[in-house]
Design an enzyme around this catalytic site. Structure first.
Site, PDB file in Angstrom:
ATOM      1  N   ASP A 284       1.057  -1.125   0.022  1.00  0.00           N
ATOM      2  CA  ASP A 284      -0.198   0.166   0.137  1.00  0.00           C
ATOM      3  C   ASP A 284       1.227   1.198   0.029  1.00  0.00           C
ATOM      4  O   ASP A 284       2.080   1.258   0.617  1.00  0.00           O
ATOM      5  CB  ASP A 284      -0.933  -0.071   1.827  1.00  0.00           C
ATOM      6  CG  ASP A 284      -1.963   0.802   1.600  1.00  0.00           C
ATOM      7  OD1 ASP A 284      -2.461   0.995   0.384  1.00  0.00           O
ATOM      8  OD2 ASP A 284      -1.965   1.856   1.973  1.00  0.00           O
ATOM      9  N   GLU A 331      -0.092  -0.784  -5.218  1.00  0.00           N
ATOM     10  CA  GLU A 331      -0.886  -0.210  -5.175  1.00  0.00           C
ATOM     11  C   GLU A 331       0.080   1.344  -5.372  1.00  0.00           C
ATOM     12  O   GLU A 331       0.625   2.437  -4.403  1.00  0.00           O
ATOM     13  CB  GLU A 331      -1.614   0.082  -4.069  1.00  0.00           C
ATOM     14  CG  GLU A 331      -3.014   1.147  -3.642  1.00  0.00           C
ATOM     15  CD  GLU A 331      -2.662   2.458  -3.700  1.00  0.00           C
ATOM     16  OE1 GLU A 331      -2.725   3.358  -4.563  1.00  0.00           O
ATOM     17  OE2 GLU A 331      -2.029   2.767  -2.500  1.00  0.00           O
ATOM     18  N   ASP A 380     -11.224   0.767  -0.118  1.00  0.00           N
ATOM     19  CA  ASP A 380     -11.444   1.893  -0.002  1.00  0.00           C
ATOM     20  C   ASP A 380     -12.298   3.271  -0.854  1.00  0.00           C
ATOM     21  O   ASP A 380     -13.176   4.180  -0.383  1.00  0.00           O
ATOM     22  CB  ASP A 380     -10.570   2.791  -0.066  1.00  0.00           C
ATOM     23  CG  ASP A 380      -9.061   2.861   1.345  1.00  0.00           C
ATOM     24  OD1 ASP A 380      -9.722   2.864   2.122  1.00  0.00           O
ATOM     25  OD2 ASP A 380      -7.583   2.964   0.714  1.00  0.00           O
TER      26      ASP A 380
END
Length: 489
Positions: A284, A331, A380
Site C-alpha cells: 500500500d 498500489e 477504500d
C-alpha cells in the site's frame, strides 16, 4: 477481494476456521486463482487493519474456537455462538467473548505441553519477532493500553537496555506466545488448503507503521524520532481533490539514511515475514518508494509538508536480496511521477488500475495495461452500485451506459439497472490486464451498506459481514462462466 472479517462465521467475525475453508471452495469453484485479503495483524482502537500494534503479530480475534477443539484444547459442547447473525462486526464484544475461551485453552495447553512442544519450539525459532512482541504486549498491559512513549523509562527503553527480568512474568509471556502460535498454526493450515485448491492468497502491507507499535518501540533508530520517542515528522499526503489541507496520518517517517547503513534490516524483516505468510504481497502507498510527503509534527495540517526522494532501487534491491522469490503488487493510485512506473517496470511489479475511477469522459478511452492488476473497485471506495447511485446528471449516466454498451434509458438511476454489477465484472475480466480482482460486494451486487471503509473517518469502518447464504450455485456458476469466456480459467 474479501476481508477475512467479512466471512459469515459463527463467532461474530470471519476467522481462520471452517467458514473460511468454505469461502476458499467458493472462490476456487468459480475458477479464481487469487484471493486478496486485508492485513490480519493486531489492530488498535480504530480496528483498522492499516493501524496495527505490530507488522508481525497476528490478531487473536481471528483464532477459530472450533479448531481449538480439534487440538484438544476445548470441548465442542462448551462453545456457544456470538453475534452469529449480526451484519456487522462488534470487535470489543467479540474480543471479550473469545478471551475466556483462550484462557481455558491455555490451561489445557500447559498441561498437555509435551504433545505441542516440538511444533511450538519450531514456531518460536521461526518467529524472530516474538520476544519483542511479547515484551511490548506485556508492558502495554501494565499501562492499561497507554502508548509506549508514555511509559516509564525502564519500560520505554527496554529494547535498548533489556534490564527488566522477564522471568518474573513467564506465565504471562507464555500466554502471549501461545496465542501467536495458535494464530499462525491456523493461518498456515488455511494457506495449505488454499494451495490444495490451486488458490493463491494475496496479503496486504501498508508502507508505514504506527507510532504506538512494537515495530517503532524496538527499532527507534529506523525512524525520525526525538529523544523521548516522539516523531519529528509524520507521514501523510498534500492537499488534493479529497482534502484542501491534505492528510496527516500520524505515522512516523523512516530514517532511510540510518536504515541504509544496516541494509534496510527492518524492511527486509517485514517483507520476509509477509513472504512466509502469503503467496503475493500488495504494498500500500507504493509511490513512497519514489517520493513521500514529509510533514513537520508541529504543523496542524499537511499543507506545510514537502516531497522527499525515497530509497527507490536501494530499498527494492535489499528486499529482493532478502526474499528473491517474493511476488509483489504495487498500489500506485493517484497522481504519481513517471519514476514510480519506471521502478515497477524495472522489477516487473504490476501496478493497480480501478475501473470505477474511469467513469469520466476524459478517462474512458484509457485502456488497461497488460502488466497491471485491474479492479472494479477497492476496499477504500464504494461498491459499484453504491458508486453509480451518486450519478445525478443524465449526461453522466449516459457516459457510463455508452461505455458499457447498454441498451437502457439514461433517465433511470444506474444502480437500478438489472445486473449492472455483472457488466462491470465482465468488462474487468475481458481486459488485457494480467490480473483482475473483483471485490466481493460487486460480485454480490450490493450497494453502499456493504462499504468496507470511508477514508479519513472512524467508527463505522471495517465492520461489514456477508450475510449467510449470500452465495448460491447460480452465482458460482456465473462467475466460472465469465472466468472461462474471458480466457482466465
Amino acid at each position: 477481494l474479501c476481508p477475512v472479517f467479512s466471512i459469515p462465521a459463527n463467532q461474530g467475525i470471519g476467522d481462520l476456521g471452517q467458514k473460511t475453508i468454505r469461502m476458499i471452495d467458493i472462490i476456487a469453484d468459480a475458477g479464481y486463482t487469487i484471493w486478496q485479503i486485508l492485513p490480519l495483524q493486531m489492530t488498535g482502537p480504530t480496528h483498522s487493519p492499516y493501524q496495527t500494534y505490530s507488522s508481525f503479530a497476528g490478531d487473536p480475534i481471528y483464532i477459530n474456537l472450533d479448531r481449538l477443539c480439534e487440538m484438544g484444547l476445548l470441548t465442542q459442547s462448551s462453545i456457544v455462538n456470538c453475534n452469529k447473525f449480526k451484519d456487522f462486526v462488534e470487535y470489543d464484544k467479540i474480543r471479550e467473548f473469545k478471551e475466556s475461551y483462550f484462557q481455558k485453552a491455555f490451561k489445557v495447553f500447559k498441561k498437555e505441553f509435551d504433545s505441542f512442544k516440538e511444533d511450538f519450539e519450531a514456531f518460536k525459532r521461526d518467529a524472530f519477532w516474538l520476544e519483542d512482541w511479547s515484551a511490548y504486549s506485556l508492558f502495554k498491559s501494565f499501562y492499561n493500553g497507554a502508548p509506549w512513549f508514555e511509559w516509564e523509562d525502564e519500560y520505554k527503553n527496554w529494547p535498548e537496555n533489556r534490564d527488566i527480568d522477564l522471568d518474573d512474568y513467564k506465565d504471562e509471556i507464555f500466554y502471549i506466545e501461545f496465542l501467536q502460535f495458535v494464530f499462525y498454526k491456523q493461518l498456515d493450515e488455511i494457506q495449505m488448503y488454499a494451495h490444495a485448491r490451486n488458490l493463491k492468497i494475496m496479503g496486504d502491507m501498508p508502507f508505514y507503521v504506527d507510532l504506538d507499535s512494537a515495530d517503532v518501540w524496538c527499532n527507534r533508530k529506523a525512524f525520525l524520532l526525538d529523544e523521548e520517542g516522539k516523531p519529528e515528522y509524520i507521514a501523510g499526503c498534500p492537499p488534493d481533490y479529497f482534502s484542501e489541507t491534505g492528510q496527516r496520518w500520524g505515522m512516523p517517517i523512516y530514517d532511510f539514511d540510518a536504515q541504509e547503513k544496516n541494509g534496510y534490516l527492518f524492511w527486509c524483516n517485514r517483507m520476509s515475514w509477509m513472504n512466509r505468510c502469503y503467496d503475493m504481497v500488495r504494498i500500500d502507498h507504493f509511490r513512497a518508494f519514489d517520493t513521500y510527503w514529509k510533514i513537520p509534527e508541529s504543523c496542524p495540517t499537511a499543507i506545510e509538508g514537502k516531497w522527499i526522494l525515497g530509497p527507490a532501487h536501494k530499498l527494492m534491491d535489499a528486499i529482493l536480496k532478502a526474499c528473491p522469490d517474493i511476488v509483489l503488487v504495487a498500489e500506485d493510485l493517484g497522481l504519481i511521477r513517471p519514476e514510480v512506473i519506471e521502478l515497477e517496470e524495472d522489477y516487473g511489479i504490476p501496478g493497480m488500475d480501478v475501473l470505477l475511477f474511469r467513469m469520466e469522459t476524459k478517462q474512458l478511452k484509457k485502456k488497461a495495461k497488460k502488466n497491471s492488476v485491474l479492479y472494479t473497485g477497492t476496499h477504500d471506495n464504494d461498491s459499484i452500485k453504491g458508486w453509480l447511485s451518486t450519478y445525478e446528471s443524465e449526461e453522466d449516466r449516459q457516459t457510463v451506459i455508452d461505455y458499457l454498451g447498454l441498451d437502457v434509458d439514461a433517465s433511470e438511476p444506474l444502480d437500478t439497472i438489472k445486473d449492472i454489477n455483472w457488466k462491470f465484472v465482465q468488462t474487468c475480466m475481458n481486459s488485457v490486464a494480467d490480473y483482475c480482482i473483483i471485490p466481493m460486494q460487486d460480485i454480490l451486487g450490493l450497494s453502499s451498506e456493504s462499504r468496507i471503509n470511508i477514508p479519513s473517518t472512524v467508527g463505522n469502518n471495517w465492520k461489514w459481514r456477508i450475510k449467510k447464504g449470500a452465495f448460491d450455485d447460480e452465482i458460482i456458476e456465473r462467475l466460472r462462466t465469465l472466468t472461462r469466456v474471458s480466457g482466465r480459467l
